[in-house]
Design a protein around this motif. Structure first.
Motif, PDB file in Angstrom:
ATOM      1  N   ILE A   4       0.853  -1.189   0.000  1.00  0.00           N
ATOM      2  CA  ILE A   4       0.000   0.000   0.000  1.00  0.00           C
ATOM      3  C   ILE A   4       0.882   1.231   0.000  1.00  0.00           C
ATOM      4  O   ILE A   4       1.843   1.306   0.781  1.00  0.00           O
ATOM      5  N   MET A   6       0.667   5.383   0.513  1.00  0.00           N
ATOM      6  CA  MET A   6      -0.220   6.470   0.957  1.00  0.00           C
ATOM      7  C   MET A   6       0.551   7.787   0.905  1.00  0.00           C
ATOM      8  O   MET A   6       1.651   7.889   1.467  1.00  0.00           O
ATOM      9  N   TYR A   8       0.880  11.673   2.013  1.00  0.00           N
ATOM     10  CA  TYR A   8       0.480  12.562   3.099  1.00  0.00           C
ATOM     11  C   TYR A   8       1.012  13.970   2.875  1.00  0.00           C
ATOM     12  O   TYR A   8       2.188  14.141   2.547  1.00  0.00           O
ATOM     13  N   PHE A  18       4.326  14.382  12.887  1.00  0.00           N
ATOM     14  CA  PHE A  18       3.906  13.332  11.957  1.00  0.00           C
ATOM     15  C   PHE A  18       4.910  12.177  11.986  1.00  0.00           C
ATOM     16  O   PHE A  18       4.532  11.006  12.087  1.00  0.00           O
ATOM     17  N   ALA A  21       4.571  10.192  15.087  1.00  0.00           N
ATOM     18  CA  ALA A  21       3.369   9.355  15.044  1.00  0.00           C
ATOM     19  C   ALA A  21       3.615   8.130  14.160  1.00  0.00           C
ATOM     20  O   ALA A  21       3.179   7.025  14.496  1.00  0.00           O
ATOM     21  N   PHE A  22       4.333   8.344  13.064  1.00  0.00           N
ATOM     22  CA  PHE A  22       4.679   7.210  12.198  1.00  0.00           C
ATOM     23  C   PHE A  22       5.491   6.182  12.984  1.00  0.00           C
ATOM     24  O   PHE A  22       5.195   4.978  12.943  1.00  0.00           O
ATOM     25  N   VAL A  25       3.240   4.219  15.304  1.00  0.00           N
ATOM     26  CA  VAL A  25       2.423   3.217  14.591  1.00  0.00           C
ATOM     27  C   VAL A  25       3.306   2.033  14.187  1.00  0.00           C
ATOM     28  O   VAL A  25       2.935   0.876  14.379  1.00  0.00           O
ATOM     29  N   ILE A  52       4.079   6.896   2.551  1.00  0.00           N
ATOM     30  CA  ILE A  52       4.253   5.693   3.376  1.00  0.00           C
ATOM     31  C   ILE A  52       4.040   4.488   2.475  1.00  0.00           C
ATOM     32  O   ILE A  52       3.022   4.405   1.784  1.00  0.00           O
ATOM     33  N   SER A  54       3.684   0.476   2.755  1.00  0.00           N
ATOM     34  CA  SER A  54       3.423  -0.519   3.797  1.00  0.00           C
ATOM     35  C   SER A  54       3.209  -1.880   3.157  1.00  0.00           C
ATOM     36  O   SER A  54       2.356  -2.016   2.266  1.00  0.00           O
ATOM     37  N   TYR A  62      -3.981  -6.921   7.335  1.00  0.00           N
ATOM     38  CA  TYR A  62      -4.046  -5.530   6.867  1.00  0.00           C
ATOM     39  C   TYR A  62      -5.428  -4.940   7.132  1.00  0.00           C
ATOM     40  O   TYR A  62      -5.550  -3.834   7.672  1.00  0.00           O
ATOM     41  N   PHE A  71      -6.002   2.493  15.164  1.00  0.00           N
ATOM     42  CA  PHE A  71      -5.634   3.223  13.952  1.00  0.00           C
ATOM     43  C   PHE A  71      -6.607   4.374  13.711  1.00  0.00           C
ATOM     44  O   PHE A  71      -6.224   5.451  13.271  1.00  0.00           O
ATOM     45  N   THR A  75      -5.804   8.232  12.833  1.00  0.00           N
ATOM     46  CA  THR A  75      -6.265   8.954  11.641  1.00  0.00           C
ATOM     47  C   THR A  75      -7.140  10.151  12.027  1.00  0.00           C
ATOM     48  O   THR A  75      -7.039  11.214  11.407  1.00  0.00           O
ATOM     49  N   TRP A  77      -6.888  11.929  14.797  1.00  0.00           N
ATOM     50  CA  TRP A  77      -5.957  12.960  15.288  1.00  0.00           C
ATOM     51  C   TRP A  77      -5.233  13.598  14.105  1.00  0.00           C
ATOM     52  O   TRP A  77      -5.150  14.816  13.995  1.00  0.00           O
ATOM     53  N   ARG A  86      -7.026  14.915   3.276  1.00  0.00           N
ATOM     54  CA  ARG A  86      -7.100  13.455   3.363  1.00  0.00           C
ATOM     55  C   ARG A  86      -5.964  12.824   2.558  1.00  0.00           C
ATOM     56  O   ARG A  86      -5.718  13.236   1.421  1.00  0.00           O
ATOM     57  N   PRO A  87      -5.249  11.874   3.146  1.00  0.00           N
ATOM     58  CA  PRO A  87      -4.184  11.233   2.383  1.00  0.00           C
ATOM     59  C   PRO A  87      -4.757  10.472   1.191  1.00  0.00           C
ATOM     60  O   PRO A  87      -5.924  10.082   1.212  1.00  0.00           O
ATOM     61  N   HIS A  89      -4.327   7.333  -1.769  1.00  0.00           N
ATOM     62  CA  HIS A  89      -3.664   6.057  -2.093  1.00  0.00           C
ATOM     63  C   HIS A  89      -2.759   6.244  -3.310  1.00  0.00           C
ATOM     64  O   HIS A  89      -3.073   7.010  -4.210  1.00  0.00           O
TER      65      HIS A  89
HETATM   66  C1  HEM Z   1       2.967   2.880   9.582  1.00  0.00           C
HETATM   67  C2  HEM Z   1       2.202   3.930   9.567  1.00  0.00           C
HETATM   68  C3  HEM Z   1       0.945   4.079   8.742  1.00  0.00           C
HETATM   69  C4  HEM Z   1       0.382   3.230   7.827  1.00  0.00           C
HETATM   70  C5  HEM Z   1       0.863   1.857   7.383  1.00  0.00           C
HETATM   71  C6  HEM Z   1      -0.814   3.900   7.314  1.00  0.00           C
HETATM   72  C7  HEM Z   1      -1.669   3.342   6.358  1.00  0.00           C
HETATM   73  C8  HEM Z   1      -2.854   3.927   5.965  1.00  0.00           C
HETATM   74  C9  HEM Z   1      -3.797   3.305   5.048  1.00  0.00           C
HETATM   75  C10 HEM Z   1      -3.580   1.967   4.360  1.00  0.00           C
HETATM   76  C11 HEM Z   1      -4.840   4.150   4.917  1.00  0.00           C
HETATM   77  C12 HEM Z   1      -6.085   3.955   4.042  1.00  0.00           C
HETATM   78  C13 HEM Z   1      -7.103   3.225   4.851  1.00  0.00           C
HETATM   79  C14 HEM Z   1      -8.352   2.955   4.036  1.00  0.00           C
HETATM   80  O1  HEM Z   1      -8.253   2.690   2.841  1.00  0.00           O
HETATM   81  O2  HEM Z   1      -9.396   2.990   4.663  1.00  0.00           O
HETATM   82  C15 HEM Z   1      -4.571   5.305   5.752  1.00  0.00           C
HETATM   83  C16 HEM Z   1      -5.442   6.371   5.885  1.00  0.00           C
HETATM   84  C17 HEM Z   1      -5.186   7.451   6.696  1.00  0.00           C
HETATM   85  N1  HEM Z   1      -4.051   7.676   7.449  1.00  0.00           N
HETATM   86 FE1  HEM Z   1      -2.436   6.487   7.562  1.00  0.00          FE
HETATM   87  N2  HEM Z   1      -0.957   5.127   7.904  1.00  0.00           N
HETATM   88  C18 HEM Z   1       0.090   5.272   8.783  1.00  0.00           C
HETATM   89  C19 HEM Z   1       0.350   6.352   9.589  1.00  0.00           C
HETATM   90  C20 HEM Z   1      -0.474   7.458   9.669  1.00  0.00           C
HETATM   91  C21 HEM Z   1      -0.204   8.601  10.517  1.00  0.00           C
HETATM   92  C22 HEM Z   1       1.028   8.750  11.410  1.00  0.00           C
HETATM   93  C23 HEM Z   1      -1.250   9.470  10.345  1.00  0.00           C
HETATM   94  C24 HEM Z   1      -1.510  10.827  10.951  1.00  0.00           C
HETATM   95  C25 HEM Z   1      -0.736  11.630  11.493  1.00  0.00           C
HETATM   96  C26 HEM Z   1      -2.161   8.864   9.397  1.00  0.00           C
HETATM   97  C27 HEM Z   1      -3.351   9.450   8.993  1.00  0.00           C
HETATM   98  C28 HEM Z   1      -4.227   8.862   8.110  1.00  0.00           C
HETATM   99  C29 HEM Z   1      -5.521   9.452   7.747  1.00  0.00           C
HETATM  100  C30 HEM Z   1      -6.089  10.791   8.231  1.00  0.00           C
HETATM  101  C31 HEM Z   1      -6.115   8.557   6.858  1.00  0.00           C
HETATM  102  C32 HEM Z   1      -7.493   8.719   6.144  1.00  0.00           C
HETATM  103  C33 HEM Z   1      -8.528   8.038   6.980  1.00  0.00           C
HETATM  104  C34 HEM Z   1      -9.899   8.203   6.315  1.00  0.00           C
HETATM  105  O3  HEM Z   1     -10.312   9.324   6.037  1.00  0.00           O
HETATM  106  O4  HEM Z   1     -10.550   7.185   6.133  1.00  0.00           O
HETATM  107  N3  HEM Z   1      -1.659   7.645   8.988  1.00  0.00           N
HETATM  108  N4  HEM Z   1      -3.356   5.153   6.366  1.00  0.00           N
END
Ligand code: HEM
Length: 92
Positions: A4, A6, A8, A18, A21-22, A25, A52, A54, A62, A71, A75, A77, A86-87, A89
Protein backbone atom coordinates in the motif's frame (compact mmCIF):
# COMPACT_ATOMS: atom_id res chain seq x y z
CA UNK A 1 1.75 -9.81 -0.47
CA UNK A 2 -0.03 -6.47 -0.32
CA UNK A 3 1.84 -3.21 -0.88
CA UNK A 4 0.00 0.00 0.00
CA UNK A 5 1.26 3.48 -0.84
CA UNK A 6 -0.22 6.47 0.96
CA UNK A 7 0.58 10.12 0.18
CA UNK A 8 0.48 12.56 3.10
CA UNK A 9 0.53 16.37 2.95
CA UNK A 10 1.48 17.66 6.42
CA UNK A 11 0.76 21.16 7.79
CA UNK A 12 4.11 23.02 7.63
CA UNK A 13 5.73 22.96 11.10
CA UNK A 14 4.04 19.68 12.09
CA UNK A 15 6.46 17.38 10.26
CA UNK A 16 8.14 16.30 13.52
CA UNK A 17 4.81 15.30 15.09
CA UNK A 18 3.91 13.33 11.96
CA UNK A 19 7.24 11.48 11.92
CA UNK A 20 6.90 10.66 15.64
CA UNK A 21 3.37 9.36 15.04
CA UNK A 22 4.68 7.21 12.20
CA UNK A 23 7.31 5.77 14.58
CA UNK A 24 4.62 5.03 17.16
CA UNK A 25 2.42 3.22 14.59
CA UNK A 26 5.37 1.19 13.23
CA UNK A 27 6.39 0.17 16.76
CA UNK A 28 2.93 -1.35 17.20
CA UNK A 29 3.00 -2.87 13.71
CA UNK A 30 6.41 -4.46 14.31
CA UNK A 31 4.61 -6.85 16.69
CA UNK A 32 1.65 -7.49 14.35
CA UNK A 33 1.53 -10.86 12.57
CA UNK A 34 1.07 -10.41 8.81
CA UNK A 35 2.83 -7.00 8.67
CA UNK A 36 6.22 -7.09 6.92
CA UNK A 37 7.47 -3.50 6.82
CA UNK A 38 6.33 0.12 6.61
CA UNK A 39 8.67 2.86 5.42
CA UNK A 40 8.35 6.65 5.42
CA UNK A 41 9.70 8.68 2.45
CA UNK A 42 9.94 12.50 2.30
CA UNK A 43 9.77 14.71 -0.82
CA UNK A 44 13.14 16.53 -1.15
CA UNK A 45 11.60 19.48 -2.96
CA UNK A 46 8.46 19.73 -0.78
CA UNK A 47 9.52 18.52 2.70
CA UNK A 48 5.96 18.56 4.11
CA UNK A 49 4.98 15.84 1.60
CA UNK A 50 5.49 12.22 2.62
CA UNK A 51 4.86 8.75 1.20
CA UNK A 52 4.25 5.69 3.38
CA UNK A 53 4.90 2.31 1.74
CA UNK A 54 3.42 -0.52 3.80
CA UNK A 55 3.91 -4.23 2.99
CA UNK A 56 1.70 -6.98 4.35
CA UNK A 57 1.95 -10.73 3.77
CA UNK A 58 -1.61 -11.24 5.05
CA UNK A 59 -4.63 -9.32 3.68
CA UNK A 60 -6.79 -10.15 6.73
CA UNK A 61 -4.11 -8.68 9.02
CA UNK A 62 -4.05 -5.53 6.87
CA UNK A 63 -7.84 -5.20 7.01
CA UNK A 64 -7.77 -5.69 10.79
CA UNK A 65 -5.18 -2.87 11.04
CA UNK A 66 -7.03 -0.27 8.95
CA UNK A 67 -10.31 -1.03 10.77
CA UNK A 68 -8.78 -1.09 14.27
CA UNK A 69 -9.81 1.45 16.90
CA UNK A 70 -6.15 2.25 17.61
CA UNK A 71 -5.63 3.22 13.95
CA UNK A 72 -8.88 5.21 13.88
CA UNK A 73 -7.55 7.26 16.82
CA UNK A 74 -4.38 8.03 14.82
CA UNK A 75 -6.26 8.95 11.64
CA UNK A 76 -8.80 11.13 13.52
CA UNK A 77 -5.96 12.96 15.29
CA UNK A 78 -4.02 13.23 12.04
CA UNK A 79 -6.99 14.57 10.10
CA UNK A 80 -7.81 17.21 12.73
CA UNK A 81 -4.31 18.29 13.87
CA UNK A 82 -1.55 17.33 11.44
CA UNK A 83 -2.59 16.90 7.82
CA UNK A 84 -3.47 19.47 5.14
CA UNK A 85 -6.07 17.09 3.74
CA UNK A 86 -7.10 13.45 3.36
CA UNK A 87 -4.18 11.23 2.38
CA UNK A 88 -4.42 9.61 -1.03
CA UNK A 89 -3.66 6.06 -2.09
CA UNK A 90 -0.79 5.45 -4.48
CA UNK A 91 -1.51 2.47 -6.74
CA UNK A 92 1.50 0.66 -8.29
C1 HEM B 1 2.97 2.88 9.58
C2 HEM B 1 2.20 3.93 9.57
C3 HEM B 1 0.94 4.08 8.74
C4 HEM B 1 0.38 3.23 7.83
C5 HEM B 1 0.86 1.86 7.38
C6 HEM B 1 -0.81 3.90 7.31
C7 HEM B 1 -1.67 3.34 6.36
C8 HEM B 1 -2.85 3.93 5.96
C9 HEM B 1 -3.80 3.30 5.05
C10 HEM B 1 -3.58 1.97 4.36
C11 HEM B 1 -4.84 4.15 4.92
C12 HEM B 1 -6.09 3.96 4.04
C13 HEM B 1 -7.10 3.22 4.85
C14 HEM B 1 -8.35 2.95 4.04
O1 HEM B 1 -8.25 2.69 2.84
O2 HEM B 1 -9.40 2.99 4.66
C15 HEM B 1 -4.57 5.30 5.75
C16 HEM B 1 -5.44 6.37 5.89
C17 HEM B 1 -5.19 7.45 6.70
N1 HEM B 1 -4.05 7.68 7.45
FE1 HEM B 1 -2.44 6.49 7.56
N2 HEM B 1 -0.96 5.13 7.90
C18 HEM B 1 0.09 5.27 8.78
C19 HEM B 1 0.35 6.35 9.59
C20 HEM B 1 -0.47 7.46 9.67
C21 HEM B 1 -0.20 8.60 10.52
C22 HEM B 1 1.03 8.75 11.41
C23 HEM B 1 -1.25 9.47 10.34
C24 HEM B 1 -1.51 10.83 10.95
C25 HEM B 1 -0.74 11.63 11.49
C26 HEM B 1 -2.16 8.86 9.40
C27 HEM B 1 -3.35 9.45 8.99
C28 HEM B 1 -4.23 8.86 8.11
C29 HEM B 1 -5.52 9.45 7.75
C30 HEM B 1 -6.09 10.79 8.23
C31 HEM B 1 -6.12 8.56 6.86
C32 HEM B 1 -7.49 8.72 6.14
C33 HEM B 1 -8.53 8.04 6.98
C34 HEM B 1 -9.90 8.20 6.31
O3 HEM B 1 -10.31 9.32 6.04
O4 HEM B 1 -10.55 7.19 6.13
N3 HEM B 1 -1.66 7.64 8.99
N4 HEM B 1 -3.36 5.15 6.37
Amino acid sequence: MITIGMNYHVIPGKEGQFENAFEAVTNVLSKAAGHDASRLYRDCKEPNKYLIISQWSDEAAYRAFVTSEAFRNVTNWGASEILMGRPSHQVY
